[in-house]
Design a protein around this motif. Structure first.
Motif, PDB file in Angstrom:
ATOM      1  N   PHE A   1      32.142  48.925  33.108  1.00  0.00           N
ATOM      2  CA  PHE A   1      32.915  47.855  33.771  1.00  0.00           C
ATOM      3  C   PHE A   1      32.336  46.434  33.493  1.00  0.00           C
ATOM      4  O   PHE A   1      32.796  45.453  32.648  1.00  0.00           O
ATOM      5  CB  PHE A   1      33.355  47.711  35.281  1.00  0.00           C
ATOM      6  CG  PHE A   1      34.314  46.755  35.449  1.00  0.00           C
ATOM      7  CD1 PHE A   1      35.968  47.133  35.596  1.00  0.00           C
ATOM      8  CD2 PHE A   1      34.045  45.541  35.863  1.00  0.00           C
ATOM      9  CE1 PHE A   1      36.596  46.238  36.063  1.00  0.00           C
ATOM     10  CE2 PHE A   1      34.901  44.670  36.371  1.00  0.00           C
ATOM     11  CZ  PHE A   1      36.330  45.048  36.441  1.00  0.00           C
TER      12      PHE A   1
ATOM     13  N   SER B   1      33.493  43.832  30.186  1.00  0.00           N
ATOM     14  CA  SER B   1      34.008  42.651  30.562  1.00  0.00           C
ATOM     15  C   SER B   1      33.107  41.621  29.900  1.00  0.00           C
ATOM     16  O   SER B   1      33.700  40.670  29.532  1.00  0.00           O
ATOM     17  CB  SER B   1      33.906  42.331  32.199  1.00  0.00           C
ATOM     18  OG  SER B   1      34.776  43.169  32.833  1.00  0.00           O
TER      19      SER B   1
ATOM     20  N   PHE C   1      33.908  37.362  29.753  1.00  0.00           N
ATOM     21  CA  PHE C   1      33.838  37.023  31.197  1.00  0.00           C
ATOM     22  C   PHE C   1      32.570  36.581  31.505  1.00  0.00           C
ATOM     23  O   PHE C   1      31.492  37.349  31.019  1.00  0.00           O
ATOM     24  CB  PHE C   1      34.514  38.166  31.900  1.00  0.00           C
ATOM     25  CG  PHE C   1      35.820  38.439  31.855  1.00  0.00           C
ATOM     26  CD1 PHE C   1      36.565  37.837  32.611  1.00  0.00           C
ATOM     27  CD2 PHE C   1      36.413  39.337  30.726  1.00  0.00           C
ATOM     28  CE1 PHE C   1      38.256  37.805  32.516  1.00  0.00           C
ATOM     29  CE2 PHE C   1      37.668  39.482  30.874  1.00  0.00           C
ATOM     30  CZ  PHE C   1      38.958  38.699  31.587  1.00  0.00           C
TER      31      PHE C   1
ATOM     32  N   LEU D   1      35.915  39.819  39.599  1.00  0.00           N
ATOM     33  CA  LEU D   1      36.886  41.004  39.375  1.00  0.00           C
ATOM     34  C   LEU D   1      36.258  42.600  40.146  1.00  0.00           C
ATOM     35  O   LEU D   1      37.033  43.324  40.659  1.00  0.00           O
ATOM     36  CB  LEU D   1      36.934  41.477  37.979  1.00  0.00           C
ATOM     37  CG  LEU D   1      37.585  40.279  37.127  1.00  0.00           C
ATOM     38  CD1 LEU D   1      37.231  40.357  35.621  1.00  0.00           C
ATOM     39  CD2 LEU D   1      38.970  40.474  37.290  1.00  0.00           C
TER      40      LEU D   1
ATOM     41  N   LEU E   1      37.307  42.053  43.791  1.00  0.00           N
ATOM     42  CA  LEU E   1      39.061  42.643  43.634  1.00  0.00           C
ATOM     43  C   LEU E   1      39.172  43.909  43.619  1.00  0.00           C
ATOM     44  O   LEU E   1      40.197  44.434  44.535  1.00  0.00           O
ATOM     45  CB  LEU E   1      39.563  41.780  42.690  1.00  0.00           C
ATOM     46  CG  LEU E   1      39.686  40.216  43.070  1.00  0.00           C
ATOM     47  CD1 LEU E   1      40.286  39.389  41.757  1.00  0.00           C
ATOM     48  CD2 LEU E   1      40.585  39.826  43.919  1.00  0.00           C
ATOM     49  N   SER E   2      38.318  44.596  42.603  1.00  0.00           N
ATOM     50  CA  SER E   2      38.745  45.940  42.435  1.00  0.00           C
ATOM     51  C   SER E   2      38.372  46.902  43.738  1.00  0.00           C
ATOM     52  O   SER E   2      38.749  48.052  43.835  1.00  0.00           O
ATOM     53  CB  SER E   2      38.269  46.432  41.148  1.00  0.00           C
ATOM     54  OG  SER E   2      36.919  46.831  41.322  1.00  0.00           O
TER      55      SER E   2
ATOM     56  N   SER F   1      39.342  46.316  46.576  1.00  0.00           N
ATOM     57  CA  SER F   1      40.571  46.253  47.575  1.00  0.00           C
ATOM     58  C   SER F   1      41.689  46.602  46.786  1.00  0.00           C
ATOM     59  O   SER F   1      42.613  45.672  46.608  1.00  0.00           O
ATOM     60  CB  SER F   1      40.453  45.003  48.431  1.00  0.00           C
ATOM     61  OG  SER F   1      40.183  43.861  47.692  1.00  0.00           O
ATOM     62  N   PRO F   2      41.820  47.936  46.782  1.00  0.00           N
ATOM     63  CA  PRO F   2      43.131  48.370  45.923  1.00  0.00           C
ATOM     64  C   PRO F   2      44.463  48.310  46.269  1.00  0.00           C
ATOM     65  O   PRO F   2      45.391  48.384  45.572  1.00  0.00           O
ATOM     66  CB  PRO F   2      42.976  49.949  45.737  1.00  0.00           C
ATOM     67  CG  PRO F   2      41.787  50.290  46.923  1.00  0.00           C
ATOM     68  CD  PRO F   2      41.213  49.097  47.280  1.00  0.00           C
ATOM     69  N   GLU F   3      44.512  47.742  47.593  1.00  0.00           N
ATOM     70  CA  GLU F   3      45.803  47.698  48.223  1.00  0.00           C
ATOM     71  C   GLU F   3      46.329  46.233  48.038  1.00  0.00           C
ATOM     72  O   GLU F   3      47.413  45.728  48.470  1.00  0.00           O
ATOM     73  CB  GLU F   3      45.952  47.866  49.668  1.00  0.00           C
ATOM     74  CG  GLU F   3      45.878  49.663  49.910  1.00  0.00           C
ATOM     75  CD  GLU F   3      46.743  50.266  49.176  1.00  0.00           C
ATOM     76  OE1 GLU F   3      47.626  49.880  48.972  1.00  0.00           O
ATOM     77  OE2 GLU F   3      46.245  51.370  48.388  1.00  0.00           O
ATOM     78  N   ARG F   4      45.444  45.307  47.595  1.00  0.00           N
ATOM     79  CA  ARG F   4      45.897  43.851  47.626  1.00  0.00           C
ATOM     80  C   ARG F   4      46.592  43.587  46.303  1.00  0.00           C
ATOM     81  O   ARG F   4      46.585  44.424  45.422  1.00  0.00           O
ATOM     82  CB  ARG F   4      44.629  43.014  47.575  1.00  0.00           C
ATOM     83  CG  ARG F   4      43.844  42.776  48.870  1.00  0.00           C
ATOM     84  CD  ARG F   4      42.590  41.929  48.679  1.00  0.00           C
ATOM     85  NE  ARG F   4      42.950  40.831  48.150  1.00  0.00           N
ATOM     86  CZ  ARG F   4      41.925  39.888  48.108  1.00  0.00           C
ATOM     87  NH1 ARG F   4      40.839  40.241  48.380  1.00  0.00           N
ATOM     88  NH2 ARG F   4      42.014  38.651  47.599  1.00  0.00           N
ATOM     89  N   SER F   5      47.508  42.526  46.280  1.00  0.00           N
ATOM     90  CA  SER F   5      48.000  42.108  45.036  1.00  0.00           C
ATOM     91  C   SER F   5      47.117  41.635  43.881  1.00  0.00           C
ATOM     92  O   SER F   5      46.020  41.368  44.214  1.00  0.00           O
ATOM     93  CB  SER F   5      48.649  40.628  45.439  1.00  0.00           C
ATOM     94  OG  SER F   5      48.832  40.073  44.384  1.00  0.00           O
ATOM     95  N   CYS F   6      47.499  42.150  42.941  1.00  0.00           N
ATOM     96  CA  CYS F   6      46.372  41.860  41.545  1.00  0.00           C
ATOM     97  C   CYS F   6      46.989  40.649  40.732  1.00  0.00           C
ATOM     98  O   CYS F   6      46.585  40.368  39.851  1.00  0.00           O
ATOM     99  CB  CYS F   6      46.824  43.090  40.591  1.00  0.00           C
ATOM    100  SG  CYS F   6      48.083  43.086  39.644  1.00  0.00           S
TER     101      CYS F   6
ATOM    102  N   VAL G   1      43.521  38.914  40.189  1.00  0.00           N
ATOM    103  CA  VAL G   1      43.026  39.585  38.808  1.00  0.00           C
ATOM    104  C   VAL G   1      43.571  39.072  37.459  1.00  0.00           C
ATOM    105  O   VAL G   1      42.984  38.783  36.697  1.00  0.00           O
ATOM    106  CB  VAL G   1      43.202  41.167  38.863  1.00  0.00           C
ATOM    107  CG1 VAL G   1      42.731  41.729  37.439  1.00  0.00           C
ATOM    108  CG2 VAL G   1      42.571  42.048  39.912  1.00  0.00           C
ATOM    109  N   ASP G   2      44.934  38.889  37.825  1.00  0.00           N
ATOM    110  CA  ASP G   2      45.732  38.342  36.523  1.00  0.00           C
ATOM    111  C   ASP G   2      45.269  36.739  36.429  1.00  0.00           C
ATOM    112  O   ASP G   2      44.862  36.382  35.189  1.00  0.00           O
ATOM    113  CB  ASP G   2      47.035  38.251  36.876  1.00  0.00           C
ATOM    114  CG  ASP G   2      48.136  38.454  35.629  1.00  0.00           C
ATOM    115  OD1 ASP G   2      48.212  39.363  35.200  1.00  0.00           O
ATOM    116  OD2 ASP G   2      48.551  37.219  35.456  1.00  0.00           O
TER     117      ASP G   2
ATOM    118  N   ALA H   1      42.017  36.730  34.617  1.00  0.00           N
ATOM    119  CA  ALA H   1      42.248  37.088  32.871  1.00  0.00           C
ATOM    120  C   ALA H   1      42.723  36.038  32.570  1.00  0.00           C
ATOM    121  O   ALA H   1      42.456  35.370  31.119  1.00  0.00           O
ATOM    122  CB  ALA H   1      42.899  38.422  33.014  1.00  0.00           C
TER     123      ALA H   1
END
Lengths: 142, 142
Positions: A50, A54, A59, A67, A70-71, A73-78, A81-82, A85
């Motif tokens: 990963f 990246s 990056f 990133l 963020l990855s 906490s899979p239940e959070r809004s992405c 992440v957006d 990017a």
DNA sequence: ATACGAGCTACAGCAACTGTAGGTTCAAGC
DNA sequence: GCTTGAACCTACAGTTGCTGTAGCTCGTAT
């Protein structure tokens, strides 16, 4: 279980770079053999892949750290992440734009020079004299 | 006679940067006042302007050193000057090409992601899995 | 005469590694 | 079981092109 060299080979990473990532906390401290050599499992392999991918997309290590967090906490809004990017895309676009200006100016400079002697060289003239340059001077083109 | 600060203002260069250029031998050691402060004349002003303008066009300090050396022998052929400029143009073009690949891939990655949750985020998926990426991985996009 | 901005040296730090020195460990071959 | 040598270890210096800091001195305006 992979040695550091094997992990490097699998991910296209130099051994020192892996140790560097560990040092700055981007890679976890792995398990060790009795003799003190690092041994890696699949989780570490994935994480390093990963990171490298990246990096290939330009990056920064700071952005990658974000990133990776963020990855976790899979239940959070992405949306975040957006955002990271998007920021990277903007940076890449800005760099391209700056380099395009340089490219045009370099081409012009080169095409204008048909002198034999250094004394008459248009290239050096343009470099000497700011005013002859059409480029917009947004700083070094890195 | 200009102080280092005045020279910096005229050329858009920080004081430390000028001292750095002197340290690495790109700028000559200037004259000094009784008290030891640097004083610059027109030759130094021109030289620094040349350096800064070349930097703005993305030339490395090594390339600039070469150009400055060449411009000191005005009777020589300017083919070498041309070669340095061509090399720089090639480098700029290569960087643009690499960044274009990144731009495309980032755009694709972002446009494909319409997930809410991090768990389903296409961006992270692409970053995780090399195979999903169309970019050609020519190294970090600097 | 004094204040204070600008200058001085020397050194540390940035990103993101890469390379070196000098020593230890692991695994394969005999 | 022993030897060999590639791969590993730590620690630190170097790369590029600056930038920032600390603790001092200088120059000039009032």
């Amino acid at each position: 279980m992979l040695s550091i060299g094997a992990l490097g080979k699998r991910t296209g990473t130099k051994v020192q770079t892996i140790r560097y990532y560990e040092q700055i906390g981007l890679m976890p401290e792995p398990g060790r053999t009795e003799g003190g050599q690092r041994r890696y499992g699949d989780a570490e392999l994935d994480r390093l892949a990963f990171i490298r991918h990246s990096r290939e997309l330009g990056f920064s290590l700071e952005a990658i750290r974000e990133l990776l967090d963020l990855s976790d906490s899979p239940e959070r809004s992405c949306a975040q992440v957006d955002a990271v990017a998007q920021r990277q895309l903007k940076e890449v676009e800005a760099r391209i734009a700056r380099l395009e200006v340089l490219r045009i100016e370099l081409q012009r400079m080169i095409s204008e020079c048909s002198a034999d002697r250094v004394a008459d060289c248009r290239i050096l003239e343009v470099l000497r004299d700011h005013e002859e340059c059409l480029a917009d001077h947004g700083g070094p083109g890195a």
